[in-house]
Design an enzyme around this catalytic site. Sequence first.
Site, PDB file in Angstrom:
ATOM      1  N   GLY A 111       5.679 -12.054  -1.192  1.00 50.95           N
ATOM      2  CA  GLY A 111       5.434 -12.733   0.071  1.00 50.95           C
ATOM      3  C   GLY A 111       6.130 -12.180   1.290  1.00 50.95           C
ATOM      4  O   GLY A 111       6.001 -12.743   2.383  1.00 50.95           O
ATOM      5  N   GLY A 112       6.850 -11.074   1.166  1.00 49.67           N
ATOM      6  CA  GLY A 112       7.562 -10.522   2.307  1.00 49.67           C
ATOM      7  C   GLY A 112       6.643 -10.199   3.464  1.00 49.67           C
ATOM      8  O   GLY A 112       6.954 -10.494   4.629  1.00 49.67           O
ATOM      9  N   ARG A 158       2.904 -14.235 -10.497  1.00 48.70           N
ATOM     10  CA  ARG A 158       3.633 -13.853  -9.281  1.00 48.70           C
ATOM     11  C   ARG A 158       3.272 -14.734  -8.082  1.00 48.70           C
ATOM     12  O   ARG A 158       4.003 -14.758  -7.088  1.00 48.70           O
ATOM     13  CB  ARG A 158       3.347 -12.389  -8.948  1.00 48.70           C
ATOM     14  CG  ARG A 158       4.080 -11.428  -9.871  1.00 48.70           C
ATOM     15  CD  ARG A 158       3.527 -10.006  -9.780  1.00 48.70           C
ATOM     16  NE  ARG A 158       3.481  -9.468  -8.437  1.00 48.70           N
ATOM     17  CZ  ARG A 158       4.484  -8.850  -7.815  1.00 48.70           C
ATOM     18  NH1 ARG A 158       5.645  -8.718  -8.425  1.00 48.70           N
ATOM     19  NH2 ARG A 158       4.339  -8.357  -6.598  1.00 48.70           N
ATOM     20  N   ASP A 165      -0.608  -3.647   0.671  1.00 50.74           N
ATOM     21  CA  ASP A 165       0.624  -2.989   0.235  1.00 50.74           C
ATOM     22  C   ASP A 165       0.430  -2.725  -1.251  1.00 50.74           C
ATOM     23  O   ASP A 165       0.738  -3.568  -2.098  1.00 50.74           O
ATOM     24  CB  ASP A 165       1.834  -3.879   0.498  1.00 50.74           C
ATOM     25  CG  ASP A 165       3.137  -3.141   0.256  1.00 50.74           C
ATOM     26  OD1 ASP A 165       3.256  -1.990   0.693  1.00 50.74           O
ATOM     27  OD2 ASP A 165       4.023  -3.717  -0.395  1.00 50.74           O
ATOM     28  N   CYS A 203       5.137   2.219  -1.219  1.00 50.41           N
ATOM     29  CA  CYS A 203       6.566   2.556  -1.162  1.00 50.41           C
ATOM     30  C   CYS A 203       6.826   3.761  -2.056  1.00 50.41           C
ATOM     31  O   CYS A 203       7.778   3.790  -2.838  1.00 50.41           O
ATOM     32  CB  CYS A 203       7.436   1.360  -1.560  1.00 50.41           C
ATOM     33  SG  CYS A 203       7.164   0.728  -3.227  1.00 50.41           S
TER      34      CYS A 203
END
Length: 458
Positions: A114-115, A139, A179, A232
């Site tokens: 949730g960032g 999750r 993401d 990332c």
Amino acid sequence: MNLPQIFVEQMKEILGPELPEYLESYEKPKFTGLRVNTSKISVEEFERISPFKTLRRVPWTPNGYYYTEEDAPTKHPYYYAGLYYIQEPSAMTPASVLPVEPGERVLDLCAAPGGKATELGAKLRHEGLLVANDASASRTKALLKNLEVFGLPNILVTSEMGDKLDRYFHEYFDKILIDAPCSGEGMFRKQAHMIPAWERQGPEVFSKMQREILDQAANLLKPGGTMLYSTCTFSKLENEGSMDYFLSNHPEFHLLDIPQSEGFAPGQPELVDSTFPLEKCVRLFPHKIDGEGHFLALLQKDGERTPNALESAGKPSKLPQELTDFLKDVSMPVDTTRIQIKDTKVFLMPEGLSGCKGLRFLRSGLYMGELLKKRFEPSQAFAMVLKKEEYASVIDLPATDERIIRYLKGETIEIEDGESTKDAGWQLVCVDGYPLGWGKLIRGTLRNKYFSGWRMNA
């Protein structure tokens, strides 16, 4: 750190003469960050009340800050009030770059924990719709908690694959953030335990997954809409390679420029012999910025974006008297035509979302509370959406008051005369003006209604 030799060789291809500087970054300290929830508090006000001594700004995110462990922000009551989210500084970049406006329909396709979804929701200012999706149902529980702590009412939390979402949301979204699941090379410096997993399952596996996700997302974005792809990892296969694949197969998309910040490096089309302007993408390296590794690509779908047409909320239905009585003390605007009661639970649905039958979802809209034996019990999520001035009976204590910590631990606390707006009944408990949860006041004693699953550990 003992890095795999094949990884070092791949980084040499990407960095050339900068490789020694990159390898030296593994000996430097890691950076920790928090991102202010601007739907609850302005950056200026946060700086004014912040108790943290070592804060400094993250240059690429207007509401991002570095902190050091001595600040311990996760132990402060402001964390429980949802005033900020703990997030690695480079991971703040994707949601910061995607230009979300209030009233839009936004999808975070790979949202847990949730960032990024919390920042997208904060940008919406309680307007429009945020669909936060993650293929892993387990999750989504942490995802939902983070969205509720942030006080976001206009949410739909789903656990579906992109092709299933397409049946409901074909060309529906104004903005999409991906993401993507990746090999995690950019996190090696921070999380060395990821290296064995990379050796077992590397970029080849993840790039196939990423391309499938991108193909699905293309169908969900409306013409004229904008999509942000990020990873990332440093892998050329997962970054420039995935973008080259996508643009080759989706000529209706083109790359947009990304606002630059010091230390941002351009994408490298030469790594994959691409003819597309992949230098518009951004690479983040830990030897160039105070953060870990990331890759970003901002894309737009050709065509003219149509305005969002809201579905009719329908005619107002008669609400149970106990709910009506409770809402008399609530000054937050509540469109009662969007209230749905499922069994005993009460929900306020987002604008334009009347239902989601057939979708696997954990939450649709704001869970307001539950109807129990002629009374209404407001939910923790409802408390977090409210502002102090939007409820008639408030107990507002300073963060330095030891009762705040006791409240967050689930304890009963004593309230002195004059500390509550009303002498009895439901109370919105706040810290320095920011809601934490509910309590019920009876003859000077506050019965604790703070949600047990969120309580501070002793």
